[in-house]
Design a protein around this motif. Structure first.
Motif, mmCIF file in Angstrom:
data_model
loop_
_atom_site.group_PDB
_atom_site.id
_atom_site.type_symbol
_atom_site.label_atom_id
_atom_site.label_comp_id
_atom_site.label_asym_id
_atom_site.label_seq_id
_atom_site.Cartn_x
_atom_site.Cartn_y
_atom_site.Cartn_z
ATOM 1 N N TYR A 154 1.152 -6.806 -1.066
ATOM 2 C CA TYR A 154 -0.194 -6.420 -1.457
ATOM 3 C C TYR A 154 -0.567 -5.021 -2.195
ATOM 4 O O TYR A 154 0.249 -4.158 -1.650
ATOM 5 C CB TYR A 154 -1.032 -6.616 -0.111
ATOM 6 N N ALA A 155 -1.393 -4.964 -2.864
ATOM 7 C CA ALA A 155 -1.896 -3.884 -3.529
ATOM 8 C C ALA A 155 -3.365 -3.545 -3.292
ATOM 9 O O ALA A 155 -4.062 -4.183 -3.210
ATOM 10 C CB ALA A 155 -1.604 -3.807 -5.058
ATOM 11 N N ILE A 156 -3.345 -2.085 -2.956
ATOM 12 C CA ILE A 156 -4.752 -1.539 -2.433
ATOM 13 C C ILE A 156 -5.191 -0.539 -3.685
ATOM 14 O O ILE A 156 -4.591 0.285 -4.221
ATOM 15 C CB ILE A 156 -4.713 -0.792 -1.307
ATOM 16 N N HIS A 157 -6.365 -1.070 -4.225
ATOM 17 C CA HIS A 157 -7.057 -0.402 -5.596
ATOM 18 C C HIS A 157 -8.350 0.373 -4.898
ATOM 19 O O HIS A 157 -8.990 -0.109 -4.077
ATOM 20 C CB HIS A 157 -7.516 -1.246 -6.492
ATOM 21 N N ILE A 158 -8.633 1.530 -5.460
ATOM 22 C CA ILE A 158 -9.579 2.310 -4.950
ATOM 23 C C ILE A 158 -10.354 2.964 -5.973
ATOM 24 O O ILE A 158 -9.450 3.698 -6.919
ATOM 25 C CB ILE A 158 -9.196 3.068 -3.746
ATOM 26 N N SER A 159 -11.643 3.391 -6.129
ATOM 27 C CA SER A 159 -12.333 4.230 -6.932
ATOM 28 C C SER A 159 -13.417 5.193 -6.295
ATOM 29 O O SER A 159 -14.054 4.457 -5.449
ATOM 30 C CB SER A 159 -12.976 3.576 -8.040
ATOM 31 N N LEU A 160 -13.192 6.365 -6.589
ATOM 32 C CA LEU A 160 -14.224 7.206 -5.604
ATOM 33 C C LEU A 160 -15.159 7.861 -6.781
ATOM 34 O O LEU A 160 -14.777 8.107 -7.752
ATOM 35 C CB LEU A 160 -13.276 8.385 -4.815
#
Length: 205
Positions: free
Chosen positions: A181-187
């Motif tokens: 699984y890949a986890i993507h994030i934007s802040l």
């Protein structure tokens, strides 16, 4: 209570463990422009989510920077204990570089942690619907390993979610497959508001 598998329940603001003597304060309402921008980001991801089921879960969170700073400054507050040493160091470095104080950089990382938790919850809900079975629930809210869910910038300043092997293993097991699984994030932060969007995808390769 165990991690909920209800999308509605999972997208309520999570709170730190009761023993931390700190609670997440609900953010003040963003301006119309901020709300429109947030809705556009979440809406775009939602369309992709509905079209491509390799996206398993989506989470979004906002934090009131001022209220968060007050919590950090409370006598006896254990809020800092919800962050890793690396997160605290990066927040201090960013604050020094931008001359804006560490509060906003910790607040946006807290939003990132909450967004990841919500994405994981929604992924559990999807798995439950897909498999017509209740997936494993690896943590209770009180026992959720907040310091181990690290929101860290790489050498280019791009944020990532860093999980220790134990948590990554629990993520895979809870979603019912040995695949990766890949986890993507934007802040993002602007004025009094810090915001984060996170989503989890399955590697179909």
């Amino acid at each position: 209570a165990l991690l909920a598998v209800s999308l509605t329940a999972c997208n309520k603001p999570a709170t730190p463990p009761a023993s931390s003597a700190a609670a997440t304060t609900e953010a003040t309402a963003p301006s119309e422009a901020e709300a429109a921008a947030q809705a556009a980001v979440v809406g775009t991801l939602r369309l992709r989510y509905e079209r491509d089921r390799s996206m398993l879960g989506l989470g979004h969170d906002v934090v009131d920077v001022g209220a968060f700073g007050e919590q950090l400054g409370l006598p006896g507050s254990r809020m800092r204990g919800l962050f890793s040493a690396r997160e605290l160091r990066q927040a201090a470095q960013r604050a020094k570089a931008k001359n804006d104080g560490e509060t906003v950089h910790l607040a946006v990382r807290w939003a990132g942690k909450e967004a990841f938790l919500k994405a994981w919850c929604e992924a559990l809900a999807f798995v439950a619907e897909r498999d017509a079975a209740t997936p494993a629930r690896p943590y209770t809210i009180d026992a959720f390993p907040w310091p181990d869910i690290e929101i860290l910038d790489d050498s280019h300043g791009v944020p990532h979610v860093s999980l220790p092997p134990e948590v990554r293993c629990k993520l895979r097991e809870s979603l019912g497959s040995p695949q990766c699984y890949a986890i993507h994030i934007s802040l993002s932060h602007d004025g009094a508001i810090a915001s984060a969007v996170a989503y989890i995808t399955a590697d179909r390769g």
